[in-house]
Structure formats: structure tokens, C-alpha cells
Design an enzyme around this catalytic site. Structure first.
Site, mmCIF file in Angstrom:
data_model
loop_
_atom_site.group_PDB
_atom_site.id
_atom_site.type_symbol
_atom_site.label_atom_id
_atom_site.label_comp_id
_atom_site.label_asym_id
_atom_site.label_seq_id
_atom_site.Cartn_x
_atom_site.Cartn_y
_atom_site.Cartn_z
ATOM 1 N N ASP A 11 0.886 -1.169 0.000
ATOM 2 C CA ASP A 11 0.000 0.000 0.000
ATOM 3 C C ASP A 11 0.918 1.211 0.000
ATOM 4 O O ASP A 11 1.612 1.476 0.977
ATOM 5 C CB ASP A 11 -0.878 -0.041 1.252
ATOM 6 N N TYR A 233 1.223 1.370 14.663
ATOM 7 C CA TYR A 233 0.226 1.117 13.643
ATOM 8 C C TYR A 233 0.691 1.585 12.282
ATOM 9 O O TYR A 233 1.058 2.720 12.083
ATOM 10 C CB TYR A 233 -1.088 1.835 13.952
ATOM 11 N N LYS A 236 -3.110 -2.880 8.637
ATOM 12 C CA LYS A 236 -3.088 -4.348 8.637
ATOM 13 C C LYS A 236 -2.411 -4.817 7.372
ATOM 14 O O LYS A 236 -2.485 -4.194 6.335
ATOM 15 C CB LYS A 236 -4.521 -4.895 8.679
HETATM 16 P P1 13P Z 1 -5.336 -0.481 4.808
HETATM 17 O O1 13P Z 1 -4.651 -1.494 5.679
HETATM 18 O O2 13P Z 1 -5.982 -1.102 3.626
HETATM 19 O O3 13P Z 1 -4.388 0.642 4.448
HETATM 20 O O4 13P Z 1 -6.523 0.127 5.655
HETATM 21 C C1 13P Z 1 -6.216 0.764 6.857
HETATM 22 C C2 13P Z 1 -7.376 1.375 7.563
HETATM 23 O O5 13P Z 1 -7.175 1.967 8.596
HETATM 24 C C3 13P Z 1 -8.737 1.228 7.028
HETATM 25 O O6 13P Z 1 -9.686 1.878 7.856
HETATM 26 MG MG MG Z 2 -3.912 -3.026 5.729
HETATM 27 MG MG MG Z 3 -4.180 2.029 3.151
HETATM 28 MG MG MG Z 4 -4.972 -2.082 2.094
#
Ligand code: 13P
Ligand code: MG
Ligand code: MG
Ligand code: MG
Ligand code: 13P
EC number: 3.1.3.11
Length: 371
Positions: A11, A233, A236
Site C-alpha cells: 500500500d 500502527y 493491517k
Molecule cells: P489499509 O490497511 O488497507 O491501508 O486500511 C487501513 C485502515 O485503517 C482502514 O480503515
Molecule cells: Mg492493511
Molecule cells: Mg491504506
Molecule cells: Mg490495504
């Protein structure tokens, strides 16, 4: 002769928020990889997207963990990050956690699934791409493909796979792994992988006597834990997987069948909620409702004898999965009604960020003993 399939994703900026990848990032990645194909570093490539994750699918002859291939992926993400910054995309460069490449992208932010294989006469494979969830989200579907006879008829009726498979499971907290054989150790396997935030299927191998060598993976999943890497953080670690199909392996339809059930996974809003994973074609992999619900895309390929990627076929672009999508919408609605309550919101230890320590600090003088 062996061919390596590498799926490396990151990402590097969302458009808008965490919803999808901007097409200019895809174009930039295509330019970098086209040049690498011309120069002979890779045999073939395809740039896909799932939600806000940019997915590089590559074939080459350099084996897994090749610094040349990982370096190429890293450079591609860096080039695309420049564009993401120009466009002011959200979280530009989010998953590039280190400033300088040092030989391997593992532990640097991007997710990686790779397998080096001896091509069969015909080599059908599926690459899976998930957004708004974690690698443990693959535990249930990979288990069903390779070990559940109610999913995979071939385990019962195909003499070439009746013997079962071996699962390599990682304990991602202790950084250890164990190999379990099915069907003999089915219940032990389930005892581990049901705890999907800790025990994650990394690979599946055939057993001795299978048409495919027992050392060649038939499925592989990315397992990077970004929050452990960065210590804070960073999103994910939206996972990817590669699965081989047919002739002694689950048929294509057996590989896809687990996703007819939109099972609950962790991720979704702020990486801190449980919700259903919805199987979608790539053009519908743009999570928006509460930043979700989580998505999975399945791309089908045949690998040509020279290692070319013949595809993709967008496999969930099939009305037969409409029911699963509808069910996912219903489950999303049901889960959402819980607001900030568990089990919609993840238990405290699995949340990607929390105000709880601050709240406890503020209230610490007001807590009093209960008789
Ligand atoms: P991503 O892991 O897809 O970047 O999403 C993070 C998030 O906080 C979505 O609310
Ligand atoms: Mg993610
Ligand atoms: Mg993202
Ligand atoms: Mg993502
Ligand atoms: P076909 O008869 O269409 O080749 O399908 C064979 C099969 O085994 C499907 O799972």
C-alpha cells in the site's frame, strides 16, 4: 527447469483514503516492470490492484528471496510512491517502512508470496489478493481447499490426492514453525489455525509419493506482520496467496469454493474490526462501507512453458458468487450494529491502535476498590 512466481504487494497510497489504488500508480509500476522484462530480469508480469494495495505479479528464474527481484519490486514501489506524493494520495509510501533497500523486502513492509516450481505439462494457478485484513484470513480457505473433503471432492475421489497434504504453520509471535500432515493430524492443525491471529498457514506441500515433489509448495501465503515490524500502527498487512490447481491438486473450482462462504476476518475499519470477507472481481475491490467490508480478489492464470503469465481471468466475476456477496452485505450490516462493542471491534490485544491506555491514565484516580 524451474520457474518462480512472485507476488509482492504494498500500500503506497490510497485514493481517496484507504479505498483504492490510483490508476497512475498502476501505470508507473507497469513502466518499471516492462523495462525489467525487456532487460530479461523477469519473464513476465502483471500489475493488479485490490483496494488500496498495489500488486506486482511476476515470473522469473531467480528463485525465491532473490535480491534482484525484491530490489525490482522495491524500486517499483519507490517510483510509484513518487507519483503518490505528487498526487497527494493518502498514506503515500505507507508500507515502505525502511529508507534503503537491503537485499530483501521481507520485514521492510511489502507483503510477499513466492514459489519456485517445476512447471507441469499445464500449470493452472490462482493468485489471491485481500484488502482490509491479515494473513490469518487465509487459514480457513486454504484449510478447506487442501484438507476438507466437504469442500474438495478430490480428497475423496481422486487417487492422486487421496493421501492428503502437509501444512507449514507459523507461530508469528514466537517466530517458529511446525509441519502438520492431514488427514492424520487434522485436529491438531485446526487447534492451531483456528487461532488465526497467531498461527498462520505459510505453505502447503504434497506428501511423499505425490506427482509433485514433496519439497515444492502447492500453496503459499504472505505473513508479514507490519505492526511488529514497525512497532506501531502502519495498517493491517493485507495478504496475498498463490495456489496451484488441478492434476493431483484441488481443481480450480475447489480452490475457489471456500470463498462462497464469506467468513469473518480481522481488519476492516482502522484494522480493528471483525467482518466478512467479500469475494469480488477487481473492479469491485474498492472497499468503502466503513472502509470495507474486507475483500478478496482471485486471478486465474495458466503459466506457459516459457513462464509467461497467460491471464488474468477475474475469477470472482461470476454470478455464482452473488450469493456470497449478498451474504457478506448482510453480515456486514449485522456486525456494524454492534458499533464499538466486541466481537465487532477486535479484542484489546488485537487492535491496531487504541485510546485505552490514555483513558485508563485519565481515570486512574477515580478507580476505587470494590468490596
Ligand atoms: P489499509 O490497511 O488497507 O491501508 O486500511 C487501513 C485502515 O485503517 C482502514 O480503515
Ligand atoms: Mg492493511
Ligand atoms: Mg491504506
Ligand atoms: Mg490495504
Ligand atoms: P471438464 O469435463 O469440463 O473438463 O471438467 C472436468 C473436471 O474435473 C471439473 O472439475
Amino acid at each position: 527447469e524451474k520457474i518462480t512466481i512472485s507476488v509482492i504487494k504494498a500500500d503506497i497510497g490510497g485514493w481517496p483514503g484507504h479505498s483504492r489504488v490510483h490508476p497512475q500508480l498502476v501505470e508507473t509500476a507497469e513502466e518499471v516492470l516492462a523495462k525489467a522484462r525487456e532487460e530479461g530480469t523477469i519473464i513476465d508480469f502483471y500489475v493488479a490492484t485490490c483496494g488500496d494495495d498495489l500488486q506486482l505479479i511476476m515470473t522469473h528464474k531467480k528463485g525465491v528471496d532473490s535480491s534482484e527481484i525484491h530490489g525490482l519490486a522495491w524500486r517499483t514501489f519507490e517510483e510509484a510512491t513518487k507519483v503518490a506524493k505528487e498526487l497527494g494520495l493518502y498514506g503515500a509510501g505507507q508500507d515502505l517502512l525502511k529508507d534503503a533497500f537491503s537485499g530483501n523486502v521481507r520485514g521492510m513492509g511489502p507483503g510477499v508470496a513466492e514459489m519456485e516450481i517445476t512447471l507441469r505439462k499445464s500449470e493452472p494457478i490462482v493468485t489471491f489478493h485481500m484488502d482490509k485484513t491479515e494473513p490469518g484470513a487465509f487459514n480457513l480457505p486454504i484449510f478447506r481447499m487442501f484438507a476438507d473433503p466437504f469442500n474438495t471432492a478430490g480428497l475423496v475421489i481422486d487417487p492422486n490426492m487421496h493421501m492428503g497434504f502437509r501444512f507449514e504453520v507459523w507461530d508469528i509471535k514466537e517466530h517458529t514453525r511446525v509441519i502438520l500432515s492431514t488427514p492424520e493430524e487434522l485436529y491438531d492443525l485446526l487447534a492451531l489455525i483456528g487461532a488465526k491471529s497467531r498461527y498462520v498457514i505459510k505453505r502447503v506441500f504434497p506428501k511423499e509419493g505425490h506427482k509433485i515433489s514433496k519439497d515444492e509448495p502447492v500453496a503459499v501465503v504472505s505473513t508479514e506482520k507490519l505492526y511488529e515490524i514497525a512497532g506501531e500502527y502502519v495498517g493491517k498487512d493485507d495478504p496475498v496467496a498463490i495456489v496451484r490447481a488441478q492434476s493431483g491438486l484441488p481443481a480450480l473450482g475447489e480452490v475457489l469454493e471456500p470463498f462462497a462462504f464469506p467468513h469473518l476476518v480481522s481488519g476492516w475499519m482502522r484494522g480493528s474490526h471483525n467482518g466478512p470477507v467479500m469475494p469480488v472481481p477487481m473492479h469491485q475491490a474498492n472497499p468503502t462501507r466503513f472502509d470495507g467490508p474486507p475483500r478478496v480478489v482471485a486471478l486465474g492464470w495458466q503459466i506457459s512453458p516459457e513462464g509467461k503469465l497467460v491471464g488474468p481471468v477475474d475469477l470472482f466475476d461470476d454470478p455464482a458468487f452473488d450469493g456470497a456477496r449478498q451474504k457478506a452485505v448482510e453480515i456486514a450490516e449485522y456486525m456494524r450494529r454492534h458499533g464499538p462493542f466486541e466481537p465487532h471491534r477486535l479484542p484489546m490485544e488485537d487492535m491496531e491502535y487504541t485510546t485505552l491506555p490514555g483513558v485508563l491514565e485519565k481515570l486512574k484516580d477515580r478507580f476505587e476498590p470494590v468490596e
